[in-house]
Write a protein that holds these residues in place. Structure first.
Motif, PDB file in Angstrom:
ATOM      1  N   LEU A 111      36.577  37.432  33.645  1.00  0.00           N
ATOM      2  CA  LEU A 111      36.485  36.398  32.711  1.00  0.00           C
ATOM      3  C   LEU A 111      35.510  36.854  31.660  1.00  0.00           C
ATOM      4  O   LEU A 111      35.409  36.646  30.440  1.00  0.00           O
ATOM      5  CB  LEU A 111      35.771  35.011  33.352  1.00  0.00           C
ATOM      6  N   GLU A 112      34.365  37.552  32.013  1.00  0.00           N
ATOM      7  CA  GLU A 112      33.384  38.119  31.298  1.00  0.00           C
ATOM      8  C   GLU A 112      33.681  39.119  30.459  1.00  0.00           C
ATOM      9  O   GLU A 112      33.462  39.194  29.064  1.00  0.00           O
ATOM     10  CB  GLU A 112      32.167  38.781  32.065  1.00  0.00           C
ATOM     11  N   LYS A 121      31.321  33.245  27.445  1.00  0.00           N
ATOM     12  CA  LYS A 121      31.957  33.144  28.813  1.00  0.00           C
ATOM     13  C   LYS A 121      32.529  31.626  28.990  1.00  0.00           C
ATOM     14  O   LYS A 121      33.381  31.314  29.512  1.00  0.00           O
ATOM     15  CB  LYS A 121      31.287  33.649  29.905  1.00  0.00           C
ATOM     16  N   ALA A 122      31.242  30.910  28.810  1.00  0.00           N
ATOM     17  CA  ALA A 122      31.569  29.354  29.055  1.00  0.00           C
ATOM     18  C   ALA A 122      32.552  28.758  28.130  1.00  0.00           C
ATOM     19  O   ALA A 122      33.491  27.824  28.700  1.00  0.00           O
ATOM     20  CB  ALA A 122      30.075  28.687  28.785  1.00  0.00           C
ATOM     21  N   SER A 139      35.984  29.731  29.819  1.00  0.00           N
ATOM     22  CA  SER A 139      36.059  29.091  30.729  1.00  0.00           C
ATOM     23  C   SER A 139      36.630  27.696  30.574  1.00  0.00           C
ATOM     24  O   SER A 139      37.583  27.143  31.080  1.00  0.00           O
ATOM     25  CB  SER A 139      34.921  29.047  31.726  1.00  0.00           C
ATOM     26  N   ASN A 140      36.061  26.899  29.376  1.00  0.00           N
ATOM     27  CA  ASN A 140      36.492  25.862  29.054  1.00  0.00           C
ATOM     28  C   ASN A 140      37.974  25.590  28.628  1.00  0.00           C
ATOM     29  O   ASN A 140      38.999  24.791  28.983  1.00  0.00           O
ATOM     30  CB  ASN A 140      35.460  24.974  28.237  1.00  0.00           C
ATOM     31  N   ASN A 145      40.366  26.032  31.419  1.00  0.00           N
ATOM     32  CA  ASN A 145      40.479  24.764  32.183  1.00  0.00           C
ATOM     33  C   ASN A 145      40.851  23.608  31.363  1.00  0.00           C
ATOM     34  O   ASN A 145      40.926  22.469  31.768  1.00  0.00           O
ATOM     35  CB  ASN A 145      39.162  24.573  32.760  1.00  0.00           C
ATOM     36  N   ARG A 188      44.212  34.021  39.610  1.00  0.00           N
ATOM     37  CA  ARG A 188      42.899  33.704  40.416  1.00  0.00           C
ATOM     38  C   ARG A 188      42.965  34.580  41.725  1.00  0.00           C
ATOM     39  O   ARG A 188      44.155  34.435  42.175  1.00  0.00           O
ATOM     40  CB  ARG A 188      42.356  32.125  40.541  1.00  0.00           C
ATOM     41  N   ILE A 198      38.556  34.460  38.214  1.00  0.00           N
ATOM     42  CA  ILE A 198      39.686  34.330  37.009  1.00  0.00           C
ATOM     43  C   ILE A 198      39.605  35.764  36.620  1.00  0.00           C
ATOM     44  O   ILE A 198      39.001  36.568  36.213  1.00  0.00           O
ATOM     45  CB  ILE A 198      39.160  33.549  36.111  1.00  0.00           C
TER      46      ILE A 198
END
Length: 72
Positions: free
Chosen positions: A13-14, A24-25, A28-29, A32, A45, A50
């Motif tokens: 993910l990073e 990264k946040a 992630s949003n 999702n 996953r 992730i």
């Protein structure tokens, strides 16, 4: 911050966030489904981790561009 080489086909993910030049946040949003109007990219996953194939990100970018231009 991790460095990404072209030989790495699978990104964390990073690493994917760095590749896309977003936080990264935020990525992630997006994954999702919390960002309206943005279709989540394909991921897989392993436990809580992730992982994303670089080719999936490239295709996601292209498809997003095609969808955005078709609306205009």
């Amino acid at each position: 911050m991790p460095t990404i080489t072209p030989a790495e086909p699978i990104l964390t993910l990073e690493e994917a966030a760095e590749y896309l030049r977003v936080s990264k946040a935020h990525l992630s949003n997006v994954i999702n489904g919390k960002v309206p109007g943005v279709r989540p990219p394909r991921v897989f996953r392993v436990g809580r981790r992730i992982l994303i194939r670089r080719e999936w990100l490239d295709r996601w970018i292209e498809e997003g561009h095609l969808e955005a231009t078709s609306e205009w």
